[in-house]
Scaffold this motif. Structure first.
Motif, short mmCIF file in Angstrom:
data_model
loop_
_atom_site.label_atom_id
_atom_site.label_comp_id
_atom_site.label_asym_id
_atom_site.label_seq_id
_atom_site.Cartn_x
_atom_site.Cartn_y
_atom_site.Cartn_z
N LEU A 152 0.81 -1.21 0.00
CA LEU A 152 0.00 0.00 0.00
C LEU A 152 0.85 1.27 0.00
O LEU A 152 0.41 2.32 -0.47
N ALA A 153 2.07 1.19 0.52
CA ALA A 153 2.99 2.32 0.35
C ALA A 153 3.35 2.49 -1.12
O ALA A 153 3.49 3.62 -1.61
N GLN A 154 3.47 1.37 -1.85
CA GLN A 154 3.71 1.44 -3.29
C GLN A 154 2.53 2.09 -4.00
O GLN A 154 2.70 2.99 -4.82
N TYR A 155 1.32 1.61 -3.71
CA TYR A 155 0.13 2.19 -4.34
C TYR A 155 0.03 3.68 -4.04
O TYR A 155 -0.24 4.50 -4.94
N SER A 156 0.27 4.05 -2.81
CA SER A 156 0.18 5.46 -2.41
C SER A 156 1.16 6.30 -3.22
O SER A 156 0.81 7.38 -3.72
N ALA A 157 2.39 5.81 -3.36
CA ALA A 157 3.40 6.55 -4.10
C ALA A 157 3.02 6.69 -5.57
O ALA A 157 3.22 7.76 -6.19
N ILE A 158 2.49 5.63 -6.16
CA ILE A 158 2.10 5.69 -7.57
C ILE A 158 1.00 6.71 -7.79
O ILE A 158 0.98 7.43 -8.80
N VAL A 176 -0.84 -4.70 -9.15
CA VAL A 176 -2.14 -5.21 -8.74
C VAL A 176 -3.01 -4.12 -8.13
O VAL A 176 -4.19 -3.97 -8.49
N PHE A 177 -2.47 -3.34 -7.21
CA PHE A 177 -3.29 -2.31 -6.57
C PHE A 177 -3.67 -1.21 -7.56
O PHE A 177 -4.79 -0.68 -7.50
N TYR A 178 -2.76 -0.88 -8.47
CA TYR A 178 -3.11 0.15 -9.44
C TYR A 178 -4.19 -0.36 -10.40
O TYR A 178 -5.12 0.39 -10.76
N GLY A 209 -12.32 2.05 -9.38
CA GLY A 209 -12.32 3.49 -9.20
C GLY A 209 -11.48 3.93 -8.02
O GLY A 209 -11.45 3.27 -6.97
N GLU A 210 -10.79 5.05 -8.20
CA GLU A 210 -9.92 5.59 -7.16
C GLU A 210 -10.69 5.89 -5.87
O GLU A 210 -10.23 5.58 -4.77
N ASP A 211 -11.87 6.49 -6.00
CA ASP A 211 -12.64 6.87 -4.81
C ASP A 211 -13.03 5.65 -3.98
O ASP A 211 -12.94 5.67 -2.75
N LYS A 212 -13.47 4.58 -4.66
CA LYS A 212 -13.89 3.38 -3.92
C LYS A 212 -12.72 2.71 -3.23
O LYS A 212 -12.83 2.29 -2.07
N LEU A 213 -11.59 2.60 -3.93
CA LEU A 213 -10.44 1.95 -3.31
C LEU A 213 -9.93 2.77 -2.14
O LEU A 213 -9.67 2.24 -1.06
N ASN A 214 -9.82 4.07 -2.32
CA ASN A 214 -9.31 4.91 -1.23
C ASN A 214 -10.26 4.94 -0.05
O ASN A 214 -9.82 5.02 1.11
N ALA A 215 -11.56 4.88 -0.31
CA ALA A 215 -12.52 4.82 0.79
C ALA A 215 -12.35 3.54 1.59
O ALA A 215 -12.45 3.54 2.84
N ALA A 216 -12.07 2.44 0.90
CA ALA A 216 -11.82 1.17 1.60
C ALA A 216 -10.55 1.26 2.44
O ALA A 216 -10.51 0.78 3.59
N LEU A 217 -9.52 1.88 1.89
CA LEU A 217 -8.26 2.01 2.64
C LEU A 217 -8.44 2.93 3.84
O LEU A 217 -7.87 2.68 4.91
N LYS A 218 -9.23 3.97 3.68
CA LYS A 218 -9.48 4.87 4.81
C LYS A 218 -10.22 4.14 5.93
O LYS A 218 -9.97 4.40 7.12
N LYS A 219 -11.11 3.23 5.58
CA LYS A 219 -11.80 2.43 6.60
C LYS A 219 -10.80 1.59 7.40
O LYS A 219 -10.93 1.44 8.61
N ILE A 220 -9.79 1.07 6.70
CA ILE A 220 -8.77 0.28 7.39
C ILE A 220 -8.00 1.15 8.37
O ILE A 220 -7.74 0.76 9.52
N ASP A 274 -8.17 -13.63 -8.49
CA ASP A 274 -7.04 -13.80 -9.40
C ASP A 274 -5.77 -13.15 -8.89
O ASP A 274 -4.69 -13.77 -8.91
N MET A 275 -5.86 -11.91 -8.44
CA MET A 275 -4.67 -11.11 -8.20
C MET A 275 -4.13 -11.18 -6.78
O MET A 275 -2.94 -10.97 -6.57
#
Length: 550
Positions: free
Chosen positions: A317-323, A377-379, A386-397, A432-433
């Protein structure tokens, strides 16, 4: 140290390990008796005069010297230098408890001594309420208060995590006291050198870059990267809890960057003297700083249990954040080049795996999986849901686990939020991923373009899209494909052949068979066509994804 018994049973003895290079160490435990000492491993056991009861505490103190005996063939302790000292708590401070890392590790050596096979990490399990008390980063403590006083030469500055509370001179020494205002993981560092400091501010957070006066080249870029990362992460993942954010240069005896609470040492060799005058090159400085900044959420707020999969959400997730910071700053072209770079690294490294490859959610000290593969995979998941949905899930974590006491989260906690954010029609992506090892072999077989009477261009494209499932030992089998795959047409990029030209049309198709013929009518003549041209899928061969049109 104040050490507390957080368990539900009395403790009758304490074990501790001093760092390997410590000499003449002494450890004081009131009323305790030394019952075992292994000088080779710096491992010691003390019997307590009375049991340490649950929720009770005891104060410990220790002293250790670091002395070079004689003249070495090469410098073995580069953490201490005349200018540019950088050491962490792992270098100087003992660890409490038994340390599996000091066991015989080599497979052949364990076989020689008739020892069982050593697991790289504990197996991932969902129900570990009573065993999820050990943080991935540090196994001897959870959230601690850190106050540091450090002295250094009169011509140098010393830095430790936290806010500078006091500074003074005594004799020919500079003294500094730092204090972290937020309890943090027991993982910190000390740095000293002759520094210049570039200072800025964002949202009342002090932004600081410490650098050698001979290396000013990329300092402004570093400040900008910190500010971009802070903006994106606070908006999408939640607050940053420290009062400052520091990037600090250390000499190129080593080539890495590392994240401590609010403090990120960064090697001279991979940042401060990096030549980025080529505007088409991947901006590795922004990437590295954004990755380390990502750790201020993924690891330093949400720390996983020390078992398989924890590196998926600390490093992955640090990788995804940086990308995402790179995407906002430079656009998808540079992200595409970076994903290709990451994908190349994953494919090369999996070919040299000595034991077995794990799926992403079960990665265990396998950097090519939780760094390189996780980036792609995360990208790709972001692109699909969608960016909003993925980031909302990460914010919940983050909201659920940030700075929380054990039990620490596992990869299952992350997967549950990802699944909840993913529509039913795309749940196969998770399977799959993350849960399996899935590869693709996509290529453009043929492509022709024919001008039409109305000034448009008719294009015929023959694609081959293969989906492959691999086991942990690399045995592969084809499986039916029923996946979304991107197809794009591009103009020629005459200024920069390394990047794709301007997009003419770009579409996402559901591909459900190996061979597919597609026909398009375009307003402009395309220079080339690509299948998955931005490298979102784990494609085994990247060289045949693009084809110039006849």
């Amino acid at each position: 140290w104040w050490v507390k018994n957080v368990h539900d049973k009395p403790i009758t003895e304490l074990q501790y390990n001093m760092p390997a290079k410590a000499k003449h160490d002494t450890f004081t435990i009131p009323g305790a008796k030394l019952i075992a000492k292994d000088a080779d491993l710096n491992y010691n056991r003390y019997a307590l005069s009375k049991p340490l009861m649950p929720n009770d505490s005891i104060q410990l103190s220790f002293v250790a010297d670091y002395i070079n005996d004689g003249i070495e063939n090469e410098v073995s302790f580069t953490q201490l230098t005349q200018n540019g000292t950088f050491f962490s708590d792992n270098d100087i401070i003992p660890s409490i408890g038994y340390s599996p890392d000091r066991e015989v590790g080599a497979k052949n050596d364990r076989k020689k001594y008739k020892l069982p096979v050593k697991e790289r990490m504990a197996k991932l399990t969902r129900n570990c309420t009573n065993t999820c008390n050990t943080a991935y980063i540090n196994n001897s403590a959870t959230w601690v208060n850190i106050r540091s006083t450090i002295s250094t030469s009169a011509n140098q500055m010393a830095i430790a995590p936290g806010s500078l509370m006091k500074q003074w001179k005594a004799g020919d020494r500079n003294y500094y006291t730092y204090e972290l205002k937020k309890p943090s993981l027991n993982f910190f560092s000390f740095i000293s050198a002759e520094y210049l400091v570039k200072r800025d501010k964002i949202n009342n957070i002090d932004v600081e870059v410490y650098y050698d006066k001979k290396h000013p080249y990329n300092v402004d870029r570093m400040v900008n990267a910190i500010k971009m990362a802070l903006k994106y992460y606070t908006e999408n993942f939640g607050p940053y809890y420290h009062e400052q954010c520091r990037i600090i240069e250390f000499p190129r005896y080593s080539s890495f960057a590392q994240a401590f609470p609010g403090t990120m040492p960064y090697s001279e060799g991979i940042g401060y003297i990096t030549d980025l005058r080529d505007s088409s090159a991947i901006d590795m400085i922004t990437y590295v700083i954004s990755h380390e900044m990502g750790h201020q959420w993924w690891a330093h707020q949400v720390s996983g249990q020390n078992m398989q999969g924890s590196e998926m959400f600390s490093e992955g997730l640090a990788q995804y954040s940086a990308i995402m910071v790179m995407e906002k700053a430079f656009g998808k072209q540079q992200v595409s080049r970076f994903l290709k770079y990451e994908l190349d690294g994953y494919l090369r490294s999996r070919a040299t795996e000595r034991e077995y490859e794990n799926p992403l959610m079960r990665t265990e000290h396998q950097g090519y999986i939780h760094y390189q593969k996780a980036s792609v995979v995360f990208y790709y998941l972001k692109e699909m849901i969608g960016e909003d949905k993925l980031n909302a899930a990460l914010k919940k974590i983050v909201n659920k686990f940030a700075y929380k006491q054990p039990p620490f989260p596992t990869a299952y906690d992350v997967m549950d939020e990802l699944k909840a954010a993913t529509p039913d029609s795309l749940q196969y992506l998770i399977t799959d991923m993350f849960e399996n090892i899935t590869l693709f072999n996509n290529r453009v077989e043929h492509a022709t373009v024919t001008p039409s009477a109305d000034g448009k261009y008719n294009v015929k494209v023959d694609l081959v899209c293969e989906k492959i499932r691999s086991d942990s030992l690399g045995n592969e089998r084809q499986v039916p494909i029923n996946d979304y795959v991107d197809v794009g047409f591009f103009e020629e990029n005459k200024k920069d052949s390394k990047n794709l030209g301007k997009v003419i049309t770009y579409q996402r198709f559901k591909i459900d068979k190996r061979a597919t013929t597609m026909n398009f009518t375009l307003d402009r003549k395309p220079y080339q066509v690509g299948v998955d041209p931005y490298h979102y899928l784990i494609d085994k061969v990247l060289s045949d994804n693009l084809k110039k049109l006849d």
